[in-house]
Design an enzyme around this catalytic site. Sequence first.
Site, short mmCIF file in Angstrom:
data_model
loop_
_atom_site.label_atom_id
_atom_site.label_comp_id
_atom_site.label_asym_id
_atom_site.label_seq_id
_atom_site.Cartn_x
_atom_site.Cartn_y
_atom_site.Cartn_z
N PRO A 206 -6.29 17.46 -23.80
CA PRO A 206 -4.76 17.21 -23.96
C PRO A 206 -4.25 18.96 -23.02
O PRO A 206 -3.07 18.16 -22.89
CB PRO A 206 -4.62 18.25 -25.48
CG PRO A 206 -6.92 18.62 -25.29
CD PRO A 206 -7.33 18.06 -24.13
N THR A 207 -4.40 18.83 -22.79
CA THR A 207 -4.32 19.91 -21.65
C THR A 207 -3.38 20.13 -20.41
O THR A 207 -2.07 19.82 -20.36
CB THR A 207 -4.53 22.05 -21.49
OG1 THR A 207 -5.04 21.92 -22.36
CG2 THR A 207 -3.84 23.25 -20.93
N CYS B 11 2.15 -10.27 5.92
CA CYS B 11 2.15 -8.70 6.87
C CYS B 11 2.98 -9.52 7.73
O CYS B 11 2.92 -10.40 8.82
CB CYS B 11 1.38 -7.73 6.73
SG CYS B 11 -0.06 -9.08 7.30
N GLU C 158 -3.34 -15.06 2.75
CA GLU C 158 -2.34 -16.17 3.51
C GLU C 158 -3.95 -17.03 4.23
O GLU C 158 -4.17 -17.82 5.04
CB GLU C 158 -1.43 -15.88 4.54
CG GLU C 158 -0.17 -15.38 3.12
CD GLU C 158 -0.47 -13.88 3.28
OE1 GLU C 158 -1.40 -13.21 2.47
OE2 GLU C 158 0.10 -13.11 2.90
N ARG D 117 -19.27 2.59 -15.55
CA ARG D 117 -20.44 1.88 -15.44
C ARG D 117 -20.58 0.57 -17.00
O ARG D 117 -20.13 0.70 -17.27
CB ARG D 117 -21.43 3.16 -15.59
CG ARG D 117 -21.73 3.83 -16.56
CD ARG D 117 -22.04 4.77 -16.90
NE ARG D 117 -22.08 5.97 -17.89
CZ ARG D 117 -21.38 6.99 -18.09
NH1 ARG D 117 -20.60 6.87 -17.31
NH2 ARG D 117 -20.74 7.50 -18.94
N ALA E 228 0.48 18.94 -19.90
CA ALA E 228 1.00 19.10 -18.51
C ALA E 228 1.56 17.80 -17.65
O ALA E 228 2.88 17.81 -16.72
CB ALA E 228 0.36 20.43 -17.41
N HIS F 54 -6.27 -11.83 4.35
CA HIS F 54 -5.54 -11.28 3.93
C HIS F 54 -5.66 -13.18 3.24
O HIS F 54 -5.81 -13.93 3.47
CB HIS F 54 -4.39 -11.32 4.42
CG HIS F 54 -4.67 -9.65 4.93
ND1 HIS F 54 -3.38 -9.15 5.59
CD2 HIS F 54 -4.97 -8.79 4.63
CE1 HIS F 54 -3.37 -7.68 5.59
NE2 HIS F 54 -4.67 -7.56 5.20
N1 LIG Z 1 -9.63 12.64 -26.93
C1 LIG Z 1 -9.74 12.22 -25.23
O1 LIG Z 1 -9.11 11.36 -24.92
C2 LIG Z 1 -10.18 13.21 -24.60
C3 LIG Z 1 -10.18 12.65 -23.47
C4 LIG Z 1 -10.36 14.40 -22.87
C5 LIG Z 1 -11.07 14.91 -23.70
N2 LIG Z 1 -10.43 15.51 -24.72
C6 LIG Z 1 -11.41 16.78 -25.54
O2 LIG Z 1 -10.62 17.89 -24.33
C7 LIG Z 1 -11.00 19.63 -24.94
C8 LIG Z 1 -10.83 19.98 -23.86
O3 LIG Z 1 -9.44 20.91 -23.51
P1 LIG Z 1 -8.66 21.54 -22.47
O4 LIG Z 1 -7.08 20.88 -22.83
O5 LIG Z 1 -9.44 22.64 -22.49
O6 LIG Z 1 -8.92 20.67 -21.76
P2 LIG Z 1 -8.28 20.03 -19.90
O7 LIG Z 1 -6.64 19.37 -20.24
O8 LIG Z 1 -9.02 18.25 -19.35
O9 LIG Z 1 -8.63 20.25 -19.32
C9 LIG Z 1 -7.87 21.93 -19.10
C10 LIG Z 1 -7.74 22.51 -17.73
O10 LIG Z 1 -7.21 21.58 -16.68
C11 LIG Z 1 -6.91 23.07 -15.49
N3 LIG Z 1 -5.97 22.62 -14.95
C12 LIG Z 1 -5.06 22.37 -13.91
N4 LIG Z 1 -4.18 22.62 -13.38
C13 LIG Z 1 -3.72 22.80 -14.73
C14 LIG Z 1 -1.94 22.47 -15.26
N5 LIG Z 1 -1.27 22.38 -13.86
N6 LIG Z 1 -2.23 22.47 -15.91
C15 LIG Z 1 -2.53 22.45 -16.83
N7 LIG Z 1 -4.37 22.05 -16.70
C16 LIG Z 1 -4.16 22.24 -15.53
C17 LIG Z 1 -6.92 24.51 -16.50
O11 LIG Z 1 -7.50 25.11 -16.27
P3 LIG Z 1 -7.81 26.08 -14.91
O12 LIG Z 1 -6.43 26.85 -15.01
O13 LIG Z 1 -8.91 27.14 -15.23
O14 LIG Z 1 -7.89 25.12 -13.73
C18 LIG Z 1 -7.13 23.75 -18.17
O15 LIG Z 1 -7.23 24.81 -18.65
C19 LIG Z 1 -12.34 18.98 -25.28
O16 LIG Z 1 -13.42 19.02 -26.25
C20 LIG Z 1 -12.63 17.62 -24.63
O17 LIG Z 1 -13.29 16.61 -25.76
C21 LIG Z 1 -10.09 14.39 -25.10
#
Ligand SMILES: NC(=O)c1ccc[n+]([C@@H]2O[C@H](COP(=O)([O-])OP(=O)(O)OC[C@H]3O[C@@H](n4cnc5c(N)ncnc54)[C@H](OP(=O)(O)O)[C@@H]3O)[C@@H](O)[C@H]2O)c1
Length: 353
Positions: free
Chosen positions: A285-286, A79, A56, A210, A290, A54
């Site tokens: 984005p998905t 600690c 210290e 990396r 979430a 640590h």
């Molecule tokens: N510009 C950027 O910074 C950036 C970064 C990363 C990716 N991207 C682009 O994003 C694209 C992919 O997008 P995407 O939206 O399909 O990918 P994503 O957000 O990485 O994956 C989405 C998947 O995550 C899974 N998931 C599991 N638990 C979830 C929850 N609780 N809530 C939401 N999703 C959950 C789902 O599939 P399941 O239900 O099958 O598990 C869902 O379809 C690619 O084209 C990539 O190039 C861009």
Amino acid sequence: MASVSVDEAMRRAIALAARGLGATSPNPVVGCVLLDADGEVVGEGFHAYAGGPHAEIVALAQAGRRARGGTAVVTLEPCDHTGRTGPCSHALIAAGVARVVVAVPDPNPVASGGAATLRAAGVQVDLGVRGDEAEAGNIAWLTSMRRGWPYLIWKYAATLDGRSAAADGTSIWITSEAARIDVHALRGTVDAVIAGVGTVLADDPRLTARNLRDGTLAIRQPLRVVVDSSGRTPAQARVRDGAARTWVATAAEVGAGPDGRVDLAALLAELHHRGVRAALLEGGPTLAGAFLAAGLVDRIVGYVAPKLLGAGPTALLDAGVTTIADAIDLELTDVTQVGPDLRITALPRKREA
Ligand SMILES: NC(=O)c1ccc[n+]([C@@H]2O[C@H](COP(=O)([O-])OP(=O)(O)OC[C@H]3O[C@@H](n4cnc5c(N)ncnc54)[C@H](OP(=O)(O)O)[C@@H]3O)[C@@H](O)[C@H]2O)c1
């Protein structure tokens, strides 16, 4: 050597602590400066890696007998327990330190109590010196210890019109090499990198930290986490290449939310359990939508390229906002130009309950 004030010594201790960023998890970063009875610096140290000495102890070893009657200036409360190393409170008492100045109290119930032990032994303890600054330097660890899940940074790259890929799906190299080097440095400061299975299927990223010029892997690699409800990650995906640890987190293992997908709060709790204090959410984005909808994002780092696409997917999908009054308000904390791109750092404002 001239004497320094306790305030100056704390500033130095905070700078020393920062040298451990990314290497100390699941422990905090800590810096320590030891002043002798005349206020001269006689020792300094920082916690360099988990299991190592640590801050210290490093400073006390340098100071030797000159610590007697002196002041230890520490960024985090010493600690009080025996883990992989002995209690720092006891070491400070044994060295005859007369005063301990602390920036932030230790929120970890296992290790806290150092201030009380020191006081009981007759050592003067002052808490709160440069507390805000020290807190900012240790924000991920402190936040995650206080609430029991990792500090989550959402990082994305987009064009000036918010697109993450072109209409034909091509997205590689939206931002410059300088921005990508910056991202790898950011990966080096976290314990886990998280991506959705959608990104793994679309881009097949490595998600390792990396050197982009020669491909050399950083010594310390974050855990790669693929959020993949039903286990669709291909066996030959690069994230499974063995270059770093990988966890494909399925709904069966973590638990499912109401939509049947991986329960994100449970995922973060499990990561905390595995020693992850800071995590980087890298997409897409998905999943980012979430996490934001669930209020689980602590910091946003957006790399914005001076490009326009006019069509193509956006960097963020449904984040639970349907009307402008519900927009996720952000507080901008930094805007820095990285090569030709902008790196924008922002904190989501906490919503009223
Ligand atoms: N510009 C950027 O910074 C950036 C970064 C990363 C990716 N991207 C682009 O994003 C694209 C992919 O997008 P995407 O939206 O399909 O990918 P994503 O957000 O990485 O994956 C989405 C998947 O995550 C899974 N998931 C599991 N638990 C979830 C929850 N609780 N809530 C939401 N999703 C959950 C789902 O599939 P399941 O239900 O099958 O598990 C869902 O379809 C690619 O084209 C990539 O190039 C861009």
